[in-house]
Design a protein around this motif. Structure first.
Motif, PDB file in Angstrom:
ATOM      1  N   ASP A 117       0.843  -1.186   0.000  1.00 56.55           N
ATOM      2  CA  ASP A 117       0.000   0.000   0.000  1.00 56.55           C
ATOM      3  C   ASP A 117       0.883   1.243   0.000  1.00 56.55           C
ATOM      4  N   GLY A 118       0.465   2.240  -0.760  1.00 57.59           N
ATOM      5  CA  GLY A 118       1.269   3.443  -0.881  1.00 57.59           C
ATOM      6  C   GLY A 118       2.355   3.355  -1.925  1.00 57.59           C
ATOM      7  N   GLY A 119       2.358   2.269  -2.701  1.00 57.19           N
ATOM      8  CA  GLY A 119       3.376   2.087  -3.727  1.00 57.19           C
ATOM      9  C   GLY A 119       3.132   2.948  -4.953  1.00 57.19           C
ATOM     10  N   SER A 120       4.014   2.795  -5.933  1.00 61.36           N
ATOM     11  CA  SER A 120       3.962   3.612  -7.147  1.00 61.36           C
ATOM     12  C   SER A 120       4.036   2.723  -8.374  1.00 61.36           C
ATOM     13  N   VAL A 121       3.089   2.918  -9.281  1.00 58.25           N
ATOM     14  CA  VAL A 121       3.113   2.259 -10.586  1.00 58.25           C
ATOM     15  C   VAL A 121       3.371   3.325 -11.637  1.00 58.25           C
ATOM     16  N   ILE A 122       4.419   3.131 -12.413  1.00 57.73           N
ATOM     17  CA  ILE A 122       4.802   4.081 -13.454  1.00 57.73           C
ATOM     18  C   ILE A 122       4.632   3.401 -14.802  1.00 57.73           C
ATOM     19  N   LEU A 123       3.748   3.938 -15.608  1.00 55.66           N
ATOM     20  CA  LEU A 123       3.491   3.394 -16.943  1.00 55.66           C
ATOM     21  C   LEU A 123       4.220   4.260 -17.960  1.00 55.66           C
ATOM     22  N   VAL A 124       5.138   3.661 -18.681  1.00 60.58           N
ATOM     23  CA  VAL A 124       5.895   4.441 -19.666  1.00 60.58           C
ATOM     24  C   VAL A 124       5.062   4.567 -20.929  1.00 60.58           C
ATOM     25  N   GLY A 125       4.605   5.794 -21.158  1.00 55.99           N
ATOM     26  CA  GLY A 125       3.792   6.090 -22.325  1.00 55.99           C
ATOM     27  C   GLY A 125       4.619   6.779 -23.389  1.00 55.99           C
ATOM     28  N   SER A 126       4.054   7.803 -23.986  1.00 57.21           N
ATOM     29  CA  SER A 126       4.751   8.560 -25.017  1.00 57.21           C
ATOM     30  C   SER A 126       3.926   9.794 -25.342  1.00 57.21           C
ATOM     31  N   ILE A 127       4.606  10.852 -25.772  1.00 59.44           N
ATOM     32  CA  ILE A 127       3.858  12.018 -26.236  1.00 59.44           C
ATOM     33  C   ILE A 127       3.081  11.683 -27.509  1.00 59.44           C
TER      34      ILE A 127
ATOM     35  N   ASP B  36      -8.083   3.221  -2.484  1.00 57.60           N
ATOM     36  CA  ASP B  36      -8.173   2.740  -1.106  1.00 57.60           C
ATOM     37  C   ASP B  36      -6.854   2.157  -0.608  1.00 57.60           C
ATOM     38  N   ARG B  37      -5.980   1.793  -1.515  1.00 55.82           N
ATOM     39  CA  ARG B  37      -4.666   1.263  -1.124  1.00 55.82           C
ATOM     40  C   ARG B  37      -3.574   2.338  -1.202  1.00 55.82           C
ATOM     41  N   GLY B  38      -3.940   3.499  -1.664  1.00 53.29           N
ATOM     42  CA  GLY B  38      -2.953   4.577  -1.756  1.00 53.29           C
ATOM     43  C   GLY B  38      -1.875   4.328  -2.783  1.00 53.29           C
ATOM     44  N   ILE B  39      -2.143   3.437  -3.742  1.00 52.58           N
ATOM     45  CA  ILE B  39      -1.167   3.173  -4.802  1.00 52.58           C
ATOM     46  C   ILE B  39      -1.305   4.239  -5.879  1.00 52.58           C
ATOM     47  N   ARG B  40      -0.222   4.924  -6.148  1.00 54.17           N
ATOM     48  CA  ARG B  40      -0.233   5.999  -7.134  1.00 54.17           C
ATOM     49  C   ARG B  40       0.125   5.431  -8.506  1.00 54.17           C
TER      50      ARG B  40
END
Length: 249
Positions: free
Chosen positions: A128-138, A170-174
């Motif tokens: 909980d409170g973790g970070s998910v980073i999705l690499v997108g593109s312009i 609810d899990r605070g995952i960003r």
């Protein structure tokens, strides 16, 4: 103090280019990093260059069995994840009117499907409170010749971040999207049939960027570090562009 002390992280596509730069920077900032990719020799080289606090797991994020083995390895070794960087992707430029079903399926399978199931399989291990980073593109919100399928997959990735931010509140995952502009990595060479062709692509991109040059992988890694760390604790569902101003002005 290192900004990722004690954090367990996963970077897919971590053996070269942007993914490697992110993995390397995360280790420098105190994280333990799992990297994955399809080519074992490149993974071995990346692991040797990073040197410490890294596990390389060969696999293809479009193959369910490979994803299962990846997360079993993470669970066995560390038992948790704090940060996931879904970076695996491909570009297969084809002009509209010439797009093949094979190219469409290959691009969506990796960029859209692979990203979704990477993040979904990570959820049971995510703290909980973790970070998910999705690499997108312009490319998700700009138009470029030949990028019909690639741009559409990156628009899907941008949409994931918005939806998952609400579903995981609810899990605070960003969940955030990191959208590079043209970055000088080996993927540029794959878009041309010769060195001269690749150099021409690089020159064309540089001329379209207000800062007058292509970006460097380490510059994207610095932005990923921000999204992974507590410094971005109030950032969720956003898109962070690292593009030299190309899509901003």
């Amino acid at each position: 103090m290192n900004r990722l002390d004690g954090k367990v992280t996963l970077v897919t596509g971590g053996s070269s280019g942007i993914g490697f730069a992110i993995a390397q920077r995360f280790v420098e900032e105190g994280a333990y990093v799992f990297i994955t990719g399809r080519r074992q020799p490149e993974l071995d080289k990346a692991k040797d260059e990073i040197g410490r606090n890294v596990t390389a797991v060969q696999g293809d994020v479009t193959v369910p069995a490979d994803l299962g083995r990846l997360f079993q390895t993470i669970e066995k070794q560390k038992g948790k994840l704090n940060v996931v960087v879904a970076n695996s992707g491909l570009v297969d430029p084809q002009e509209f009117g010439q797009i093949t079903e094979e190219s469409f399926d290959r691009t969506f399978n990796l960029n859209a499907r692979g990203t979704l199931f990477t993040a979904q399989n990570a959820l049971p291990l995510m703290k909980d409170g973790g970070s998910v980073i999705l690499v997108g593109s312009i490319a998700a919100y700009t138009g470029h010749d030949g990028y019909t399928t690639y741009s559409a997959t990156k628009a899907a990735v941008r949409s994931y971040a918005r939806t998952w931010t609400r579903e995981l509140k609810d899990r605070g995952i960003r969940v955030n999207t990191l959208s590079p502009g043209p970055i000088d990595t080996p993927i540029m060479d794959s878009q041309a049939h010769s060195k001269e062709g690749a150099d021409a692509i690089r020159a064309a991109f540089a001329s379209a960027i207000p800062l007058g040059r292509m970006g460097r992988p380490e510059e994207v890694a610095a932005a990923a570090l921000f999204l992974a760390s507590d410094e971005s604790s109030f950032c969720a569902g956003m898109d962070l562009s690292v593009d030299g101003g190309m899509a901003q002005v």
